[in-house]
Design a protein around this motif. Structure first.
Motif, PDB file in Angstrom:
ATOM      1  N   GLY A 334       0.838  -1.192   0.000  1.00  0.00           N
ATOM      2  CA  GLY A 334       0.000   0.000   0.000  1.00  0.00           C
ATOM      3  C   GLY A 334       0.873   1.240   0.000  1.00  0.00           C
ATOM      4  N   LEU A 336       1.418   5.066   1.600  1.00  0.00           N
ATOM      5  CA  LEU A 336       1.041   5.944   2.705  1.00  0.00           C
ATOM      6  C   LEU A 336       0.437   7.241   2.178  1.00  0.00           C
ATOM      7  CD1 LEU A 336       4.111   5.606   5.131  1.00  0.00           C
ATOM      8  CD2 LEU A 336       1.916   4.415   5.229  1.00  0.00           C
ATOM      9  N   VAL A 352      -3.707   0.573  10.834  1.00  0.00           N
ATOM     10  CA  VAL A 352      -3.952   1.355   9.634  1.00  0.00           C
ATOM     11  C   VAL A 352      -5.256   0.932   8.980  1.00  0.00           C
ATOM     12  CG1 VAL A 352      -1.488   1.694   9.202  1.00  0.00           C
ATOM     13  CG2 VAL A 352      -2.674  -0.236   8.126  1.00  0.00           C
ATOM     14  N   VAL A 354      -6.739   0.636   5.115  1.00  0.00           N
ATOM     15  CA  VAL A 354      -6.352   0.612   3.707  1.00  0.00           C
ATOM     16  C   VAL A 354      -7.606   0.775   2.861  1.00  0.00           C
ATOM     17  CG1 VAL A 354      -5.141  -0.685   1.914  1.00  0.00           C
ATOM     18  CG2 VAL A 354      -4.503  -0.991   4.315  1.00  0.00           C
ATOM     19  N   VAL A 360      -2.970   3.993   2.363  1.00  0.00           N
ATOM     20  CA  VAL A 360      -2.826   3.569   3.748  1.00  0.00           C
ATOM     21  C   VAL A 360      -2.780   4.798   4.649  1.00  0.00           C
ATOM     22  CG1 VAL A 360      -1.390   2.296   5.387  1.00  0.00           C
ATOM     23  CG2 VAL A 360      -1.517   1.554   3.000  1.00  0.00           C
ATOM     24  N   ARG A 361      -3.685   4.846   5.618  1.00  0.00           N
ATOM     25  CA  ARG A 361      -3.708   5.940   6.575  1.00  0.00           C
ATOM     26  C   ARG A 361      -3.831   5.375   7.975  1.00  0.00           C
ATOM     27  NH1 ARG A 361      -8.757   6.317   8.528  1.00  0.00           N
ATOM     28  NH2 ARG A 361     -10.476   5.521   7.236  1.00  0.00           N
ATOM     29  N   VAL A 381       1.098  -1.757  10.119  1.00  0.00           N
ATOM     30  CA  VAL A 381       2.335  -1.386   9.440  1.00  0.00           C
ATOM     31  C   VAL A 381       3.451  -1.356  10.470  1.00  0.00           C
ATOM     32  CG1 VAL A 381       3.583   0.473   8.266  1.00  0.00           C
ATOM     33  CG2 VAL A 381       1.266  -0.111   7.555  1.00  0.00           C
ATOM     34  N   VAL A 397       1.511  -4.029   4.375  1.00  0.00           N
ATOM     35  CA  VAL A 397       0.450  -4.005   5.368  1.00  0.00           C
ATOM     36  C   VAL A 397       0.147  -5.449   5.782  1.00  0.00           C
ATOM     37  CG1 VAL A 397      -1.921  -3.332   5.886  1.00  0.00           C
ATOM     38  CG2 VAL A 397      -0.520  -1.926   4.348  1.00  0.00           C
ATOM     39  N   ARG A 399      -2.045  -8.298   7.396  1.00  0.00           N
ATOM     40  CA  ARG A 399      -3.492  -8.522   7.506  1.00  0.00           C
ATOM     41  C   ARG A 399      -3.772  -9.692   8.424  1.00  0.00           C
ATOM     42  NH1 ARG A 399      -6.648  -4.973   4.134  1.00  0.00           N
ATOM     43  NH2 ARG A 399      -5.322  -4.273   2.416  1.00  0.00           N
TER      44      ARG A 399
END
Length: 401
Positions: A334, A336, A352, A354, A360-361, A381, A397, A399
């Motif tokens: 991802g 950022l 984060v 996605v 990605v935030r 992350v 990222v 999961r």
């Protein structure tokens, strides 16, 4: 304080050798294969049609077109599951359906849309287009050859792999035995959901999060009642858990406070602590211990810390217990959309969110007690110590679902 990789290596080295059991294929979804399986037949087991139409000899209609239709005699019909006795001759065709065995002498199948029937001549078929030899035919063994490996020891069986095994006639598979996992929460301030809260009390949430994660990792969760902060209660719960289950996971009670009894109670019962504290954030006060082949994972009490340490340290052990070759979390790339800063000397696994485009935030406040940002997150992350990751950087990222 151990680095994450050192802690994980210690844990995985302590996991006992997996034991296997035989289960029906229908019950094997997400189970870990304990043996390699070889295909016992070719797939498909015979040449067959890939569509509804007519089996022909391609050379008989090599000049066919809408302006120059060619008529062939209808010599029979092959429904799926049936066979045609005899051989197709020059000037003949046979009605055929998707999956029907190709009759001897035929070398192509014409889709029914390229044909025409006339009511006055029911035993003839007009062909409106030419066809190349072997068009619209699925060949014997073109998918999988007999003797090919179709499942490997250590792999987790997914729905698509189950279809392949079923296509090979497999009805039972040998898989790793699933560990039974006790889930304990400690703390006199904790209350079960649905009960009234007195001042200073909170609802317990760790077991609700960890039980499905245990199940996703192949474990069989067994949820115990909340344990009040006392040596006697902690000792009794650990004793029962150890006698009933393969793995014990506790939440809380592993730090240095006067009400933290898990470590001492475990040692009093003959358990051996392998390490305490891991250099990650959140989740530093993490305990791992052994009692024979039984394993103890002492997770921190803060909900995000418990969640993250389970994913990074306990989940891999549950998978390895079953014989899984791969035990790490799945990851996706991802980009950022904002900078991520970690001034701490420990690695920070930040929550984060996605989006559908791969942006990605941060999912919100990163404090270890904040459930709302955990609920909004769909990944983690890994931000190195004393580092800032710039907006626009590509990151991995991790999961969990």
């Amino acid at each position: 304080m151990l680095e994450l990789e050192q802690a994980l290596a210690t844990i995985l080295a302590s996991v006992p050798a997996p034991k296997s059991e035989l289960v029906s294929l229908a019950a094997a979804h997400r189970r870990v294969m304990a043996e390699k399986i070889l295909m016992q037949t070719d797939l498909p087991p015979f040449d067959n049609s890939s569509m509804d139409g007519y089996a022909v000899r391609a050379r008989d209609i090599s000049s066919a077109s809408p302006q120059n239709p060619i008529s062939l005699a209808l010599a029979g019909k092959i429904a799926t599951g049936e066979t045609f006795h005899g051989e197709i001759s020059a000037g003949q065709c046979i009605r055929i359906f998707t999956g029907s065995i190709l009759p001897s002498g035929a070398d192509a199948v014409v889709m029914q849309e390229d044909t025409q029937l006339e009511a006055t001549r029911p035993r003839e078929v007009l062909f409106l287009d030419a066809i190349k030899p072997w068009e619209n035919i699925r060949f014997h063994g073109e998918d999988v050859k007999r003797g090919a490996a179709i499942a490997a020891a250590g792999e987790i069986l997914g729905a698509a792999q189950m279809a392949l095994l079923a296509g090979g006639g497999v009805t039972e598979v040998k898989v790793g035995r699933r560990p039974t996992v006790t889930l304990l929460a400690t703390g006199s301030e904790l209350k079960e959901a649905g009960s009234a809260l007195a001042p200073g009390q909170i609802y317990e949430s760790n077991r609700a999060a960890l039980a499905p994660l245990i199940a996703l990792a192949g474990g069989v969760p067994k949820i115990f009642p909340i344990i009040p902060d006392s040596t006697e209660a902690t000792r009794a719960a650990l004793s029962r858990a150890s006698s009933e289950c393969d793995v014990v996971i506790t939440c809380g009670g592993v730090s240095v406070g006067e009400m933290d009894f898990v470590k001492s109670a475990f040692e009093e019962q003959g358990g051996q602590l392998q390490f305490w504290k891991v250099a990650i954030k959140p989740g530093k006060p993490f305990v791992f211990g052994r009692h024979g082949e039984k394993l103890l994972f002492g997770l921190p009490g803060n909900p995000v810390s418990a969640f993250v340490t389970f994913l990074l340290l306990a989940r891999p052990a549950l998978l390895r217990w079953q014989g899984a070759a791969r035990v790490d979390l799945s990851a996706s790339s991802g980009v950022l959309t904002e900078p991520f800063s970690n001034p701490d000397k420990r690695r920070h696994f930040m929550r984060v969110a996605v989006d559908e485009k791969g942006g990605v935030r941060s999912a919100g406040t990163q404090a270890s007690h904040v459930l709302s940002s955990l609920a909004l997150a769909n990944g983690l992350v890994d931000v190195p110590p004393e580092t800032t990751l710039s907006a626009g950087m590509t990151v991995q990222v991790l999961r969990w679902e």
